[in-house]
Structure formats: structure tokens, C-alpha cells
Design an enzyme around this catalytic site. Structure first.
Site, PDB file in Angstrom:
ATOM      1  N   ARG A 124       0.813  -1.238   0.000  1.00  0.00           N
ATOM      2  CA  ARG A 124       0.000   0.000   0.000  1.00  0.00           C
ATOM      3  C   ARG A 124       0.837   1.276   0.000  1.00  0.00           C
ATOM      4  NH1 ARG A 124      -3.000  -3.228   3.481  1.00  0.00           N
ATOM      5  NH2 ARG A 124      -4.748  -4.130   2.340  1.00  0.00           N
ATOM      6  N   LYS A 146       4.456  11.929 -10.770  1.00  0.00           N
ATOM      7  CA  LYS A 146       3.557  11.151 -11.644  1.00  0.00           C
ATOM      8  C   LYS A 146       4.228   9.817 -11.943  1.00  0.00           C
ATOM      9  CE  LYS A 146       1.053  14.739 -14.186  1.00  0.00           C
ATOM     10  NZ  LYS A 146       0.811  15.288 -15.524  1.00  0.00           N
ATOM     11  N   GLU A 188      12.617  19.186 -23.808  1.00  0.00           N
ATOM     12  CA  GLU A 188      11.893  19.575 -22.582  1.00  0.00           C
ATOM     13  C   GLU A 188      12.545  20.803 -21.947  1.00  0.00           C
ATOM     14  OE1 GLU A 188       9.040  18.218 -21.845  1.00  0.00           O
ATOM     15  OE2 GLU A 188       9.110  16.218 -22.763  1.00  0.00           O
ATOM     16  N   LYS A 230      10.291  23.158 -12.650  1.00  0.00           N
ATOM     17  CA  LYS A 230       9.249  22.131 -12.523  1.00  0.00           C
ATOM     18  C   LYS A 230       8.818  22.002 -11.060  1.00  0.00           C
ATOM     19  CE  LYS A 230       7.450  17.691 -13.753  1.00  0.00           C
ATOM     20  NZ  LYS A 230       7.525  16.446 -14.477  1.00  0.00           N
ATOM     21  N   GLU A 240      -2.347  19.240 -11.031  1.00  0.00           N
ATOM     22  CA  GLU A 240      -2.629  19.791 -12.368  1.00  0.00           C
ATOM     23  C   GLU A 240      -4.035  20.342 -12.531  1.00  0.00           C
ATOM     24  OE1 GLU A 240      -0.741  17.563 -15.495  1.00  0.00           O
ATOM     25  OE2 GLU A 240      -2.070  18.421 -16.993  1.00  0.00           O
ATOM     26  N   ARG A 244      -0.047  23.863 -13.469  1.00  0.00           N
ATOM     27  CA  ARG A 244       0.792  22.757 -13.947  1.00  0.00           C
ATOM     28  C   ARG A 244       0.576  22.501 -15.437  1.00  0.00           C
ATOM     29  NH1 ARG A 244       2.421  17.157 -10.685  1.00  0.00           N
ATOM     30  NH2 ARG A 244       3.786  16.374 -12.302  1.00  0.00           N
ATOM     31  N   ASN A 248       2.528  21.611 -20.300  1.00  0.00           N
ATOM     32  CA  ASN A 248       2.072  20.922 -21.511  1.00  0.00           C
ATOM     33  C   ASN A 248       2.298  21.725 -22.782  1.00  0.00           C
ATOM     34  OD1 ASN A 248       1.163  18.626 -20.186  1.00  0.00           O
ATOM     35  ND2 ASN A 248      -0.787  19.593 -19.677  1.00  0.00           N
ATOM     36  N   HIS A 251       2.720  20.095 -26.156  1.00  0.00           N
ATOM     37  CA  HIS A 251       2.327  18.701 -25.985  1.00  0.00           C
ATOM     38  C   HIS A 251       0.950  18.360 -26.567  1.00  0.00           C
ATOM     39  CE1 HIS A 251       5.866  18.499 -23.508  1.00  0.00           C
ATOM     40  NE2 HIS A 251       5.665  17.218 -23.220  1.00  0.00           N
ATOM     41  N   HIS A 255       1.576  15.407 -28.794  1.00  0.00           N
ATOM     42  CA  HIS A 255       1.013  14.073 -28.537  1.00  0.00           C
ATOM     43  C   HIS A 255       0.230  13.558 -29.742  1.00  0.00           C
ATOM     44  CE1 HIS A 255       1.198  14.346 -23.867  1.00  0.00           C
ATOM     45  NE2 HIS A 255       2.271  13.780 -24.377  1.00  0.00           N
ATOM     46  N   HIS A 267       9.396  11.379 -28.645  1.00  0.00           N
ATOM     47  CA  HIS A 267       8.607  12.376 -27.924  1.00  0.00           C
ATOM     48  C   HIS A 267       9.223  13.772 -28.093  1.00  0.00           C
ATOM     49  CE1 HIS A 267       5.991  14.029 -24.870  1.00  0.00           C
ATOM     50  NE2 HIS A 267       7.049  14.504 -24.234  1.00  0.00           N
TER      51      HIS A 267
HETATM   52  N1  LIG Z   1       6.406  10.858 -14.906  1.00  0.00           N
HETATM   53  C1  LIG Z   1       6.564  11.935 -15.618  1.00  0.00           C
HETATM   54  O1  LIG Z   1       6.241  13.040 -15.190  1.00  0.00           O
HETATM   55  C2  LIG Z   1       7.190  11.819 -16.982  1.00  0.00           C
HETATM   56  C3  LIG Z   1       7.642  12.959 -17.653  1.00  0.00           C
HETATM   57  C4  LIG Z   1       8.298  12.805 -18.881  1.00  0.00           C
HETATM   58  C5  LIG Z   1       8.456  11.539 -19.433  1.00  0.00           C
HETATM   59  N2  LIG Z   1       7.977  10.451 -18.740  1.00  0.00           N
HETATM   60  C6  LIG Z   1       8.159   9.088 -19.294  1.00  0.00           C
HETATM   61  O2  LIG Z   1       9.569   8.867 -19.423  1.00  0.00           O
HETATM   62  C7  LIG Z   1       9.782   7.932 -20.477  1.00  0.00           C
HETATM   63  C8  LIG Z   1      10.901   8.438 -21.357  1.00  0.00           C
HETATM   64  O3  LIG Z   1      12.057   8.581 -20.584  1.00  0.00           O
HETATM   65  P1  LIG Z   1      13.527   8.498 -21.217  1.00  0.00           P
HETATM   66  O4  LIG Z   1      13.572   9.424 -22.365  1.00  0.00           O
HETATM   67  O5  LIG Z   1      14.471   8.668 -20.107  1.00  0.00           O
HETATM   68  O6  LIG Z   1      13.543   7.029 -21.847  1.00  0.00           O
HETATM   69  P2  LIG Z   1      14.132   5.630 -21.351  1.00  0.00           P
HETATM   70  O7  LIG Z   1      13.920   5.434 -19.914  1.00  0.00           O
HETATM   71  O8  LIG Z   1      13.575   4.610 -22.273  1.00  0.00           O
HETATM   72  O9  LIG Z   1      15.698   5.790 -21.630  1.00  0.00           O
HETATM   73  C9  LIG Z   1      16.168   5.955 -22.953  1.00  0.00           C
HETATM   74  C10 LIG Z   1      17.254   4.933 -23.285  1.00  0.00           C
HETATM   75  O10 LIG Z   1      18.476   5.303 -22.646  1.00  0.00           O
HETATM   76  C11 LIG Z   1      19.019   4.201 -21.932  1.00  0.00           C
HETATM   77  N3  LIG Z   1      19.780   4.774 -20.831  1.00  0.00           N
HETATM   78  C12 LIG Z   1      19.296   5.317 -19.690  1.00  0.00           C
HETATM   79  N4  LIG Z   1      20.282   5.880 -18.988  1.00  0.00           N
HETATM   80  C13 LIG Z   1      21.424   5.693 -19.686  1.00  0.00           C
HETATM   81  C14 LIG Z   1      22.771   6.079 -19.491  1.00  0.00           C
HETATM   82  N5  LIG Z   1      23.133   6.830 -18.443  1.00  0.00           N
HETATM   83  N6  LIG Z   1      23.686   5.705 -20.402  1.00  0.00           N
HETATM   84  C15 LIG Z   1      23.315   5.009 -21.507  1.00  0.00           C
HETATM   85  N7  LIG Z   1      22.051   4.641 -21.759  1.00  0.00           N
HETATM   86  C16 LIG Z   1      21.117   4.976 -20.867  1.00  0.00           C
HETATM   87  C17 LIG Z   1      17.831   3.375 -21.557  1.00  0.00           C
HETATM   88  O11 LIG Z   1      18.190   2.046 -21.290  1.00  0.00           O
HETATM   89  C18 LIG Z   1      16.963   3.515 -22.809  1.00  0.00           C
HETATM   90  O12 LIG Z   1      17.396   2.605 -23.790  1.00  0.00           O
HETATM   91  C19 LIG Z   1       8.451   7.757 -21.192  1.00  0.00           C
HETATM   92  O13 LIG Z   1       7.874   6.533 -20.806  1.00  0.00           O
HETATM   93  C20 LIG Z   1       7.608   8.910 -20.674  1.00  0.00           C
HETATM   94  O14 LIG Z   1       6.231   8.620 -20.644  1.00  0.00           O
HETATM   95  C21 LIG Z   1       7.365  10.561 -17.544  1.00  0.00           C
HETATM   96 ZN   LIG Z   2       7.120  15.816 -22.606  1.00  0.00          ZN
END
Ligand SMILES: NC(=O)c1ccc[n+]([C@@H]2O[C@H](COP(=O)([O-])OP(=O)(O)OC[C@H]3O[C@@H](n4cnc5c(N)ncnc54)[C@H](O)[C@@H]3O)[C@@H](O)[C@H]2O)c1
Ligand SMILES: [Zn+2]
Length: 367
Positions: A124, A146, A188, A230, A240, A244, A248, A251, A255, A267
Site C-alpha cells: 500500500r 507522476k 523539454e 518544474k 494539475e 501545472r 504541456n 504537448h 502528442h 517524444h
Molecule cells: N512521470 C513523468 O512526469 C514523466 C515525464 C516525462 C516523461 N515520462 C516518461 O519517461 C519515459 C521516457 O524517458 P527516457 O527518455 O528517459 O527514456 P528511457 O527510460 O527509455 O531511456 C532511454 C534509453 O536510454 C538508456 N539509458 C538510460 N540511462 C542511460 C545512461 N546513463 N547511459 C546510456 N544509456 C542509458 C535506456 O536504457 C533507454 O534505452 C516515457 O515513458 C515517458 O512517458 C514521464
Molecule cells: Zn514531454
């Protein structure tokens, strides 16, 4: 009939610290031990990060005599699903993890979102620490609480708000990232500049090359500023309801593009095109000046991000997709638009603006 009220009105303190610097991985276990965060830890990571940093981090935990397990899942967005969550939960249960355990999310946004969601529901809810290793995760996904997973019906549709206990951003971990991943983060970062910080926009204009050469003296202040932006927005509007929404920017269109192109573009690329298109709408409405739109255009190009659609977009599909988006209100498309670099347009404290279809058609240039 009897009625009993269960009084649960409470003020929760979800505050947390973001630590940014070099050589932080070494410091994490002892700091957490001193703070008595948990008795045992599950480091959750992906297959790429596990071999580069996962093994190093678990060694540090073991050196500090803390019970820790390392759980890794295949890298990539495809793993961000319920199945992965179940596998992680089973491994944690098998290892005897319980309410006095905590999660360490070591990786990019995918790891952060999945591991955070595991922590949100395990027993939980247990604490978790974000250790972002991508630029996107450092400036965006690790902050704000999030968490969630994707479904067949759409991305991020199942999840929870669960704030981390702490965020550790070790910029040295970013040096193993591809340039492509740096660009993803930059999309971003440029968004933050447009919505809140003209000075940071100027700093990025000047130091773009140094960002691509992973220079800590540039990365640290840039990441710090983005986290402040942020963090400050989330502080004022955690769930949001209004402010917040400015996060977007780019976006709504972004999106829709990534969705229509079946996620064949990233993205960052989609929101780059999204920011330009939404910027054009702001120009058409007389909200934004042409010079500011041009400055944004030039910076995105300098970052190697696209500003034109790769194919002619289908207007009907585009509108239908935007209307299905979480950000549409009763079928009306809403956007947040910049007034100038560093400031978003606001009417009587309200940031979301209803946009007529004709404005979108004109900006997309597909009418
Ligand atoms: N929660 C939120 O507020 C929020 C905000 C923005 C994005 N997101 C989510 O984040 C995700 C995208 O994140 P991302 O762009 O980090 O993608 P990701 O986590 O897929 O990482 C991108 C790639 O880089 C590799 N990698 C990570 N760290 C590394 C390092 N130090 N050296 C070499 N390779 C490395 C990973 O294995 C992967 O192949 C999406 O799912 C998106 O929905 C969430
Ligand atoms: Zn984004």
C-alpha cells in the site's frame, strides 16, 4: 438510518530534496542509511543501465551493509506495462521485501515511472528514491510524482501520484548517453525556457555545444534551473488543476503527432514540432511576436530537433486525436500558449485557452 463520518482531512508533507552533482552514486547508500529510510532496498533498473551503473550501485549498498536486491527489466518503452510491474513485485516479495523496504529507481523515465508505480502500491505504498540517468528523467520525469504504465488503450493511463523521498542526479551518469537522448532532454529544457525563463533560453543559445559535450559545469546549472522550474510549478499545483498545465506547452499538438505517426518519431521530436505549431497559433492570435517564434525556431534547429512535419498530416485524424487527449475539455481543444519567451499567456489566472479549429488548420497549414 445512522451516518458516521470518518474524518480524514489532513495536511500531508510531501516535500523532498533534489540533489545534483558529480560522484553522487557513491554517496547514496550511506546518506539513506543515516536518514533511516528503510531496512532493505530494491534497486529497479533496465537492461542497459544495469550493466553500466546498477552493478556499481548495488556494490556500494553492500559495502554499507544494507540488504539490497537488483531487479532489471528489458530496456525500452515496451517494458512499461503491467507485466513488468508484476515481475518486479514478485521478485520483491520473494526476497522478503515489506513495509520497511524502499525502492531505488535507477534509469531513465521508463524505469522511474514503473519503479515509482511499484513503490506506490507495494504494501500500500513504500518510499522510493529517483536516480535519473537520462537528461529527460533528470529534468522532467523524476520530479513531480507522476508514476504509471502504458496500456493497449493509451500511454500512462494507469498510475498514481507518488512523490519520491529524494532525487539524486549524478551528471556523470549522463556521459554514456547517445546524442539522440541529449536532444530528447533538450526538447523539454527548451520548453521550460519558453514557459518560465528567458535567461536560461539565452544561456542554452550560447552553450549548446557544451551541453552536447556533457560538460558538468554547464549541465549542473541547466538541470538545477529546470528542476527549480518544474519543482516550483508542482509545488503550486501538484494535481494539475491549472498552473501545472503550462508544462504541456507543445504537448497538445506533440502528442497528436506522435500518436498519428505511431510513435515512429520520438517524444522530443514531436514536442519540438508541437512547440512550433502551438507557437504559430499564438502568433495568429496576436499573443506571441514573430521575433520570439523565430528565436524558438532557431534554438530547436540548433539542438538538432525537427520543426517541420515529416509527412503531410491528416487534419481530420489530427483533430480527432486531440479531442481524445486528456487535455481536451468536453470535445474542445485547449492549449497553453506563450506570450513571449519566458512567459505564458494567462487570462484571469487561467492558463488553458480554448482554440477554434480554424486556428489549428491554419497553423498546421493543411486546410
Ligand atoms: N512521470 C513523468 O512526469 C514523466 C515525464 C516525462 C516523461 N515520462 C516518461 O519517461 C519515459 C521516457 O524517458 P527516457 O527518455 O528517459 O527514456 P528511457 O527510460 O527509455 O531511456 C532511454 C534509453 O536510454 C538508456 N539509458 C538510460 N540511462 C542511460 C545512461 N546513463 N547511459 C546510456 N544509456 C542509458 C535506456 O536504457 C533507454 O534505452 C516515457 O515513458 C515517458 O512517458 C514521464
Ligand atoms: Zn514531454
Amino acid at each position: 438510518m445512522e451516518r458516521i463520518k470518518v474524518n480524514l482531512r489532513k495536511t500531508e508533507d510531501n516535500s523532498y530534496e533534489i540533489v545534483i552533482g558529480k560522484k553522487l552514486l557513491k554517496k547514496i547508500p550511506l546518506e539513506l542509511k543515516k536518514n533511516n529510510l528503510a531496512h532493505s532496498y530494491a534497486i529497479i533498473t533496465d537492461s542497459n543501465v544495469s550493466s553500466i551503473y546498477g552493478k556499481k550501485l548495488i556494490e556500494q549498498f553492500k559495502k554499507s551493509k544494507i540488504k539490497t536486491i537488483l531487479i532489471s527489466f528489458p530496456a525500452g518503452e515496451k517494458s512499461k506495462n503491467r507485466g513488468t510491474k508484476v515481475i518486479i513485485e514478485n521478485e520483491m516479495l520473494k526476497a522478503g521485501m515489506a513495509r520497511d523496504s524502499a525502492v531505488i529507481a535507477l534509469g531513465g523515465g521508463v524505469v522511474g515511472d514503473v519503479a515509482g508505480f511499484v513503490a506506490a502500491t507495494f504494501n500500500r505504498g513504500i518510499p522510493y528514491v529517483q536516480v535519473p540517468t537520462t537528461l529527460v528523467a533528470s529534468v522532467d520525469s523524476s520530479i513531480g510524482g507522476k508514476t504509471g504504465i502504458d496500456t493497449l488503450y493509451g500511454k500512462n493511463l494507469i498510475g498514481a501520484f507518488h512523490q519520491p523521498y529524494r532525487v539524486y542526479i549524478d551528471v556523470e551518469t549522463l556521459t554514456t548517453l547517445d546524442k539522440k537522448e541529449i536532444r530528447e532532454g533538450l526538447a523539454e529544457i527548451i520548453k521550460y525556457c519558453v514557459i518560465r525563463d528567458e535567461k536560461l533560453f539565452g544561456f542554452i543559445e550560447k552553450n549548446m555545444n557544451k551541453i552536447f559535450s556533457y560538460r558538468p559545469e554547464i549541465l549542473i546549472p541547466v538541470i538545477k534551473k529546470c528542476c527549480e522550474i518544474k519543482g516550483n510549478i508542482v509545488e503550486l499545483d501538484e494535481k494539475e488543476s491549472n498552473l501545472r498545465k503550462i508544462l504541456n506547452f507543445g504537448h497538445t499538438i506533440g502528442h497528436a503527432i506522435e500518436n498519428l505517426l505511431d510513435y515512429k518519431i520520438t517524444h522530443g521530436e514531436s514536442i519540438s514540432m508541437g512547440m512550433i505549431t502551438e507557437g504559430k497559433i499564438a502568433l495568429q492570435l496576436g499573443i506571441l511576436k514573430r521575433e520570439d517564434l523565430e528565436r524558438l525556431h532557431n534554438l530547436l534547429k540548433k539542438a538538432g530537433l525537427p520543426t517541420r512535419f515529416p509527412v503531410r498530416m491528416d487534419l481530420k485524424k489530427m483533430m480527432a486525436t486531440m479531442k481524445l487527449d486528456k487535455k481536451a475539455r468536453r470535445g474542445k481543444i485547449e492549449m497553453v500558449l506563450p506570450k513571449k519567451i519566458g512567459e505564458m499567456s494567462e487570462t484571469k489566472g487561467n492558463f488553458a485557452i480554448k482554440i477554434a479549429n480554424i486556428q489549428i488548420t491554419k497553423a498546421l497549414d493543411i486546410g
